[in-house]
Design a protein around this motif. Structure first.
Motif, mmCIF file in Angstrom:
data_model
loop_
_atom_site.group_PDB
_atom_site.id
_atom_site.type_symbol
_atom_site.label_atom_id
_atom_site.label_comp_id
_atom_site.label_asym_id
_atom_site.label_seq_id
_atom_site.Cartn_x
_atom_site.Cartn_y
_atom_site.Cartn_z
ATOM 1 N N ALA A 131 -41.733 -22.745 2.454
ATOM 2 C CA ALA A 131 -41.607 -23.853 3.162
ATOM 3 C C ALA A 131 -40.050 -23.796 3.996
ATOM 4 O O ALA A 131 -40.040 -24.145 5.178
ATOM 5 N N ARG A 132 -39.114 -23.521 3.100
ATOM 6 C CA ARG A 132 -37.836 -23.334 3.964
ATOM 7 C C ARG A 132 -37.726 -22.627 5.001
ATOM 8 O O ARG A 132 -37.201 -22.902 6.043
ATOM 9 N N ALA A 133 -38.520 -21.331 4.827
ATOM 10 C CA ALA A 133 -38.329 -20.287 5.940
ATOM 11 C C ALA A 133 -39.161 -20.755 7.033
ATOM 12 O O ALA A 133 -38.722 -20.542 8.203
ATOM 13 N N VAL A 134 -40.367 -21.303 6.695
ATOM 14 C CA VAL A 134 -41.237 -21.738 7.808
ATOM 15 C C VAL A 134 -40.404 -22.888 8.660
ATOM 16 O O VAL A 134 -40.615 -22.999 10.031
ATOM 17 N N ILE A 135 -39.924 -23.807 7.955
ATOM 18 C CA ILE A 135 -39.030 -24.939 8.853
ATOM 19 C C ILE A 135 -38.045 -24.358 9.733
ATOM 20 O O ILE A 135 -37.909 -24.497 11.126
ATOM 21 N N ILE A 136 -37.211 -23.150 9.285
ATOM 22 C CA ILE A 136 -35.993 -22.687 9.834
ATOM 23 C C ILE A 136 -36.811 -21.910 11.012
ATOM 24 O O ILE A 136 -35.983 -22.279 12.329
#
Length: 333
Positions: free
Chosen positions: A313-318
């Protein structure tokens, strides 16, 4: 065989009265989710009230610059509408990321919002499930966990909401118009769906007999710079492991405003309000986006089998925010 009555109401007031008099009844529109649950024995209504011809099939401009989408508008029609594609591309992209073309041709706007979880234990009547039979337990807590929630779950339920469209509408501050036994209501999309708490069987705040009439999209100028990104186990006809609906407004490299919602991570579409607050007024940099994602996900409580969802989720948000920032820079905005 379970006895089942079918009725076709002549108008909305009659439909509301019919369902109000049937405590175990349900509305039928496209039926793309309900019919599956009937076949599985998960849904056992005593009455189906057909409302397919009662609510609007129109997509209309509002005086304030917003859009009113009828509950009976098909998902395929909404995704292809030129105004939606231009002014709210995140919504069109979310719809096209869901299900198959055949299902989108039948599924309705109202029904999409009310579809139920695809948790395998909910759909299997031989296994304990608090959402299906309160008090029996949550099999997912000790079982298959890959698709389960990392945010907002409870000891009673760790299932996730399946809708892609609802994630985009949550990010866009959409409002649902309903009609029920107690009259008309306007419900913000952010308040329509519930977290499980101690009542996981209740997916929404709708009262029995309350019918979705329309969905209102507010005028949001920077929604034209929006995107939906979905990560799943296969390229099509799969539900999100993690999805992100994002819209960004930048001025001189600074985030003036932002909308952010996550899918596949909670019992409802998850509006990332913590990340939004941190981003407003922050520089549009990877560091700022990462800090905002970390702050939002600090509340995550993953299970052993889905801990990978937090860094995912962190990677997709960024990535979503970076791509939108690049799009704006290339357009000279």
């Amino acid at each position: 065989m379970r006895p089942l009555r079918y009725a076709r109401a002549q108008d909305v007031p009659q439909a509301v009265r019919m369902l109000g008099a049937a405590p175990y009844g349900a509305y039928l529109a496209g039926g793309t989710n309900l019919v599956d649950l009937l076949k599985l024995g998960v849904a056992t209504p005593e009455l189906l009230v057909d409302v397919r011809r009662l609510t609007s099939e129109r997509i209309e401009d509002l005086p304030d610059g917003g859009i009113l989408v009828g509950a009976a508008v098909r998902n395929s029609e909404l995704a292809a509408d030129p105004t939606i594609r231009t002014r709210y591309p995140v919504l069109s992209q979310a719809l096209l990321a869901g299900a198959s073309g055949q299902l989108r041709n039948l599924a309705t706007t109202g029904g999409n919002l009310l579809q139920r979880t695809r948790c395998p234990y909910f759909q299997n009547i031989t296994t304990p499930c608090n959402k299906r039979v309160p008090g029996t337990g949550c099999s997912a807590r000790e079982g298959y966990q890959r698709d389960m929630a990392i945010l907002g779950a409870s000891p009673e339920c760790v299932a996730t909401h399946p809708s892609d469209m609802a994630v985009a509408l949550t990010a866009l501050d959409a409002v649902v118009h309903t009609r029920g036994p107690d009259g008309d209501r306007r419900i913000p999309l952010t308040e329509l769906h519930r977290l499980p708490g101690e009542e996981p069987g209740r997916d929404t705040v709708l009262r029995h007999g309350e019918l979705i009439m329309n969905v209102e999209l507010p005028p949001l100028g920077f929604a034209a710079n929006s995107r939906y990104r979905k990560v799943r186990d296969r390229a099509s006809y799969a539900f999100a492991l993690v999805s992100v609906a994002a819209a960004v407004d930048l001025v001189d490299g600074v985030v003036r405003d932002v909308r952010l919602a996550l899918g596949g991570v909670a019992h409802r579409p998850w509006r990332a309000t913590v990340a939004e607050r941190l981003l407003r007024g922050a520089p549009a940099t990877e560091r700022s986006f990462a800090d905002a994602a970390d702050a939002e996900l600090a509340r995550a409580r993953p299970l052993p089998g889905n801990a990978f969802k937090v860094p995912l989720a962190r990677a997709v948000i960024i990535r979503s925010l970076l791509d939108l920032s690049v799009d704006l820079a290339e357009d000279g905005r």
